[in-house]
Design a protein around this motif. Structure first.
Motif, PDB file in Angstrom:
ATOM      1  N   TYR A 151       0.883  -1.167   0.000  1.00 56.92           N
ATOM      2  CA  TYR A 151       0.000   0.000   0.000  1.00 56.92           C
ATOM      3  C   TYR A 151       0.917   1.212   0.000  1.00 56.92           C
ATOM      4  O   TYR A 151       1.620   1.466   0.971  1.00 56.92           O
ATOM      5  N   LEU A 152       0.961   1.924  -1.134  1.00 55.17           N
ATOM      6  CA  LEU A 152       1.958   2.973  -1.328  1.00 55.17           C
ATOM      7  C   LEU A 152       1.332   4.347  -1.421  1.00 55.17           C
ATOM      8  O   LEU A 152       0.376   4.545  -2.176  1.00 55.17           O
ATOM      9  N   GLU A 153       1.884   5.294  -0.682  1.00 52.95           N
ATOM     10  CA  GLU A 153       1.496   6.690  -0.895  1.00 52.95           C
ATOM     11  C   GLU A 153       2.511   7.383  -1.800  1.00 52.95           C
ATOM     12  O   GLU A 153       2.154   8.203  -2.630  1.00 52.95           O
ATOM     13  N   GLY A 154       3.778   7.050  -1.637  1.00 49.03           N
ATOM     14  CA  GLY A 154       4.777   7.656  -2.507  1.00 49.03           C
ATOM     15  C   GLY A 154       6.161   7.131  -2.190  1.00 49.03           C
ATOM     16  O   GLY A 154       6.440   6.725  -1.058  1.00 49.03           O
ATOM     17  N   GLU A 170      -1.832  -3.639 -10.462  1.00 41.70           N
ATOM     18  CA  GLU A 170      -2.454  -2.574  -9.669  1.00 41.70           C
ATOM     19  C   GLU A 170      -3.775  -3.052  -9.067  1.00 41.70           C
ATOM     20  O   GLU A 170      -4.590  -3.654  -9.759  1.00 41.70           O
ATOM     21  N   ASN A 181      -3.529   9.866  -5.870  1.00 39.38           N
ATOM     22  CA  ASN A 181      -3.525  10.167  -7.304  1.00 39.38           C
ATOM     23  C   ASN A 181      -4.352  11.403  -7.638  1.00 39.38           C
ATOM     24  O   ASN A 181      -4.387  11.845  -8.767  1.00 39.38           O
ATOM     25  N   VAL A 234       0.137  -3.917  -6.134  1.00 41.47           N
ATOM     26  CA  VAL A 234       0.424  -2.583  -5.633  1.00 41.47           C
ATOM     27  C   VAL A 234      -0.847  -1.743  -5.577  1.00 41.47           C
ATOM     28  O   VAL A 234      -1.569  -1.612  -6.560  1.00 41.47           O
ATOM     29  N   TYR A 236       4.178   6.859 -11.730  1.00 42.79           N
ATOM     30  CA  TYR A 236       3.987   5.528 -11.138  1.00 42.79           C
ATOM     31  C   TYR A 236       3.459   4.555 -12.179  1.00 42.79           C
ATOM     32  O   TYR A 236       3.911   3.432 -12.302  1.00 42.79           O
ATOM     33  N   LYS A 255      -1.760   1.812  -5.024  1.00 46.72           N
ATOM     34  CA  LYS A 255      -1.167   3.140  -4.985  1.00 46.72           C
ATOM     35  C   LYS A 255      -2.263   4.162  -4.721  1.00 46.72           C
ATOM     36  O   LYS A 255      -3.238   4.214  -5.464  1.00 46.72           O
TER      37      LYS A 255
END
Lengths: 719, 719
Positions: free
Chosen positions: B223-226, B287, B254, B249, B276, B251
């Motif tokens: 779980y990615l924010e950045g 994704e 956005n 992933v 990304y 993300k």
């Protein structure tokens, strides 16, 4: 073959006083046994009459040899006999005064020719007997308020399904009852569920219209594969807006729908899914794709709160999920405004110093377990006049803390009529959620679900607003001198017909090649375009029969000869009606058209012009006629619409004229739906603001007057 | 401030032999109490040392006044002391030989300036002490194989979480552990879950790289924010393909990402989410957007079956859901081919006469409960060489019938290595599903979920194929004579630089206005274009400094004067370097460009040219450099790509030359990433097949040589 009846009253169908089960079986697992078990064991209070000559009694009830032997007239007969016997049974039902037959038996149209004949016989028998038929090949009907389980399948063996203010009409029995069972298990009850099977008589629209009017139905849902009367779908959507009840529509069958072989680009760009979308976009429909969508939208609408606008405040105790919620809101056209200073000041009174007072608002872990402060923040946000809805992310809802939070939130919510959507963690307590359910506060097990609910409410509100302002008729009907028979009209003739509805075209003259040869000056100013005029060459560019940017007489003469020669080469039998000399147009190129569908009637299509409409499929549709404000909405829906608003320092185009033209074309299409098959206005040049639009090319395909379809009257009624 | 270490070995972090809890609390509900409880009660076999001067003992363990008093060196120290004490505690950990610190304490960078200072102190202390840090402000780490629960929060109080071959790295502790708990409850276990908090030292990429290599991890999720190093993300994706392990992933972040203020259109059309996506599109990433996606993709990959191609057979016992599954397959680029005659003949042997042998295949209600026939149909489909995957819709899975079906299906599945995805009804039996789980057959609670799984497998396979064929270097590096300082280059100069990499431009000459006045013949053939050449006017059209279609000398002279006058009017201080006389180009207008991002390095963008790139946002991105085959994939990704393939009788464009040009530009950008800030080649005209491409306009923004970024070496390594 369909039965033509007046609008049916399904009162006795859904609330029968007595039900006969024809083909009742002693084996309670069989199709004829399941309804017998359910109707006698699950609480149905009406009379139940098993009918089967094989038995004397069944489940301690007298079993009758045939329906005419049943002592009192039955409102409903459930039929589970072999397909070959069904028509005969229907006749008997007629004699016995039955009003409705629910035919569970399969073996009709779905199996091919033999079955289709049986289905036609069934329909004929029903018509003679004045009986309305659900099915055949359906799973039946449920009224969960009266515990009337009139069908078979897994759901009909489940006595614990709870009633509630939803109704479902499904064209797929297995899938529909499966979804309804899943939804009901999540404490969202249905009062009525009907599977329509082959729709030999009663169809999904009949039942949707009926359920929408029921006082004990607040939300209507439907699983649709296809309908045959798009205009009724449109009217249904409008009625939903009038009643303030949404129709959650799960439409399938959108893939592989082969493009029709048609003359116009408009028709080539318009197939099944676009017709449905055209209807869904205006009426009180919310499109769903998953059982989860159904639950999320239903909970949102059952809260009986509607937003005033698109502004949402998001409140979380974890930044990570705030970001996710913000993403989803943006995807669904909801807006997260900055908080006002007043709101920020109110929040500062009790929020940690370092809490981010942006939107989404992260109250930080410190307040996560502090129900009172979380709810105080909700209260502050609800009071902000700029905020239309509040989405809350709530962590664990278990134990005393969860209960306290929910009880306290209800008090806060009671002071406001704005929607509140709660995204709960998977670590949830059924008891706490039950408190929310009882007070009709909408929650979702996923963040996306909470946003889906909020977006559905906003969509319904916007559509209601638009509908209330819609103009019924913006242009008077004009008479048109149609050709006697079906025909594809040449460009010049097509533009003349469009002119009757005030749709402007570029200046042009139609001349014979001989006349062109004798010209001593240009009849329209240079630079000009030269095209062949032929009803047999609808796509002149592809026939190499267009020359653009002609700047002098010599070029003009050469071009006239060349386009005719090219046309003859392209199609030696083409009727050539002359050469068109045409003013060159400038502006933004759009494609505007009409396709007259056998189910939906005339549908207007708008897209970017040139090759982009086809390759990018940036085209939007509406059922004709539409007023100017709806035309503006269509323009906004185009991704490429930004081109019209002016980009890179270009001046904005005349969007008002474009909207007016779309509306005019839609009235032309609606008024003359009996003769119009297809229209292409492509390209339509939209000039800079206040300079209007001009059609640079046009094509009308006229259909034979014999081919009048029903939609004509529907359109007139709609106008 | 970040710590620069060599690639860390997290072996001792995830499998510590001894753990100290600094700030251990006797209140087991507190942050310092929860890990004490979990590590002593849930089965962890290593040594646990509570540290807190307030206690003599805690939970029957000796409690130490500080970490140096602990008798044996600890691999991991879990730190839960006030933020102001953390740096000091880290120093002590260093003295005590601790390798890793998991800092649960909050109050660092996330609260603003004061916290940022504390975080810098923490990092400095860790660097001095050679300790690697997870957090601060994180929820901790779990190794469910060794029952090492090193953290706090709801998940850390749940002893029943099962281990399994997944690993998760989450930048949002609350959300990530919530999702992992939900997924684990659905019998998809995680061996490792780590929340990275503020990432003062160890970041998500460090851990993802590590987990990807672990033998007991088959699927990695995040779980990615950045992230701050796009090139490592790229390398991670490639490694995933090499290992055959997907990275699921999720993300977020956005939305609302304000477009940067940049010179080129390319840069204006490129923001965070595109970078990304550029990385995700090539590597072994799938994704996801929902916890359900995670489960569906995980189950599909855990089946260890991969398809050869995009062909799917769908098998249902209800037409309605077959239509839905077909819709979803089409949306996700899966194809439902017609069944071969051989397959149809095999099916006819046991299917009802009237069953539709199209794809989707409806075995009809008659076979619904007939497990053997359903599975025989699956077996026939698996044997069809044209079918790559089979999606089955299964009704009720309860009772003996469900068990029989599952057991029998496993036998069928064992004879094939093709993926089988099962969409089960909500009426499902945990026991039956457990049989499927044990044999790793993928099922989903929703039809969309089964299709999501199938599509994820296909995507992974396609990416693997493309990766295996990728060329490392297609063009040799060329030296370029860069300006000494940062500069925006005029069109003519920009094209000269592009020519070094063989990117062709239209024929043109740059002349002074005086020289134009004296011309006696056109230096490039009429019709031609006249433009001003100025490094200060990057968008000449907006400055009215372009004249197209000039056909004679008189017009040419007038145009030259006019464009210069317009340029001066637009910007009186603009440096005017002359007038460009340019051949007019024809072909399909594209936009090709580069933006050099501080985190991702040079990224190539391709879109339709003209105003459509901006308004339709039909633009696709890749991290440079890319080979020709990847360039072809970019072209296919464009919705408007159909324009290049030829529509409405137009001949196809020279797609091969376009692909080659994209690749060349990407190598230019990668080779000279230290000096290139932005490039626009817009429009790039793609001529008909085998006639090449030509740049009609170009713009290069050069950055100062001082601004060399790290990505340079990463790019070189990648090449």
């Amino acid at each position: 073959m369909h039965i033509a009846h007046s609008k049916p009253d399904f009162e006795r169908l859904i609330r029968p006083r007595a039900v006969a089960i024809i083909g009742a079986s002693g084996d309670l697992s069989r199709i004829g046994g399941q309804p017998l078990r359910a109707l006698t064991e699950f609480g149905y209070a009406g009379a139940v009459y098993p009918v089967n000559p094989k038995y004397e009694t069944l489940k301690n009830l007298v079993c009758y040899p045939n329906i005419t032997a049943v002592p009192q007239p039955c409102d409903v007969a459930i039929i589970a006999v072999p397909s070959t016997s069904v028509a005969g049974v229907i006749e008997e039902c007629g004699a016995a005064g039955v009003s409705f037959a629910i035919i569970l038996s399969a073996g009709f149209r779905e199996i091919g020719k033999t079955g289709a004949i049986l289905q036609d016989e069934l329909v004929a028998a029903a018509r003679r007997s004045r009986i309305r038929v659900i099915g055949p090949n359906c799973q039946g009907l449920m009224n969960l308020r009266t515990r009337m389980y009139g069908g078979f399948g897994t759901a009909f063996q489940n006595p614990s399904l709870q009633a509630g203010p939803l109704a479902m009409v499904t064209q797929s029995g297995g899938f529909g009852f499966g979804v309804a069972t899943e939804v009901a298990a999540a404490s969202i009850g249905f009062n009525y569920i009907v599977s329509t099977g082959n729709e030999a008589d009663v169809n999904a629209l009949d039942l949707l219209e009926f359920f929408l009017e029921q006082d004990d139905v607040e939300v209507v849902t439907t699983y649709l594969e296809g309908i045959k009367d798009g205009r009724r779908l449109l009217a249904l959507g409008e009625r939903a807006l009038e009643l303030g009840k949404p129709i959650l529509v799960w439409k399938v069958g959108n893939s592989g729908s082969g493009r029709r072989a048609a003359v116009s680009h408009t028709a080539n760009l318009t197939s099944g899914p676009e017709f449905y979308r055209a209807a869904f976009r205006e009426g009180g429909f919310i499109e769903i794709r998953e059982a989860a969508n159904l639950m999320d939208a239903a909970r949102a609408f059952l809260s009986r709160r509607l937003p005033r606008g698109r502004n949402v405040a998001v409140l979380t105790s974890s930044g990570g999920v705030g970001v996710l919620l913000a993403d989803r809101c943006e995807e669904r056209e909801l807006h997260l405004p900055e908080l006002s200073e007043t709101t920020k000041n109110e929040l500062r009174k009790f929020m940690p110093e370092y809490a981010a007072l942006s939107n989404p608002i992260d109250v930080t872990g410190q307040l996560r377990a502090d129900a009172a402060s979380m709810n105080r923040a909700v209260s502050v946000l609800l009071q902000d006049p700029e905020i239309d809805q509040v989405i809350i992310r709530k962590g664990s809802t278990v134990g005393n803390l969860g209960r306290e939070w929910a009880t306290n939130l209800i008090e806060v919510a009671d002071k406001s009529d704005k929607p509140i959507l709660i995204s709960v963690l998977s670590d949830r307590s059924e008891e706490t959620l039950e408190i929310l359910n009882r007070h009709r506060l909408a929650w979702s097990p996923t963040p996306s679900g909470a946003v889906f609910g909020a977006a559905a409410l906003y969509e319904f509100v916007i559509k209601t607003k638009r509908y209330s302002k819609r103009e019924k008729r913006t242009f008077p009907r004009q008479e048109i001198d149609w050709p006697a028979a079906a025909a594809t009209l040449g460009e010049h003739r097509s533009k003349q017909l469009l002119a009757a509805y005030g749709i402007p075209a570029v200046r042009e003259v139609l001349l014979s090649t001989e006349a062109v040869a004798k010209l001593t000056h240009a009849p329209v100013p240079f630079p000009l375009a030269v095209k062949v005029e032929s009803p047999d060459i609808p796509h002149k560019t592809e026939a190499d029969s267009v020359r653009l940017g002609i700047t002098n007489l010599a070029e003009l003469r050469k071009a006239a000869v060349a386009v005719v020669a090219a046309a003859r080469k392209h199609d030696p039998r083409a009727r050539i009606e002359g050469v068109l000399l045409q003013e060159m147009a400038v502006g933004v190129e759009m494609m505007l058209g009409v396709v007259n569908d056998v189910f939906f009637g005339p549908v207007v299509a708008l897209g970017l012009g040139g090759i982009f409409a086809e390759t990018l499929r940036d085209v939007t549709h509406r059922c004709a006629p539409i007023d100017i404000s709806t035309a503006h909405v269509m323009i906004e829906e185009l991704q490429g619409g930004a081109v019209l608003r002016g980009v890179r320092g270009r001046s904005p185009a005349d969007i008002d004229s474009l909207a007016e033209t779309i509306s005019r074309l839609s009235f032309l299409a609606a008024d003359h739906a009996d003769r119009i098959q297809e229209i292409d206005v492509n390209p339509l040049f939209v000039r800079p603001a206040r300079q209007g639009v001009v059609a640079a090319d046009a094509l009308i395909v006229v259909k034979s007057p014999a081919a009048i379809v029903n939609t004509d009257s529907a359109v007139a009624a709609n106008v």
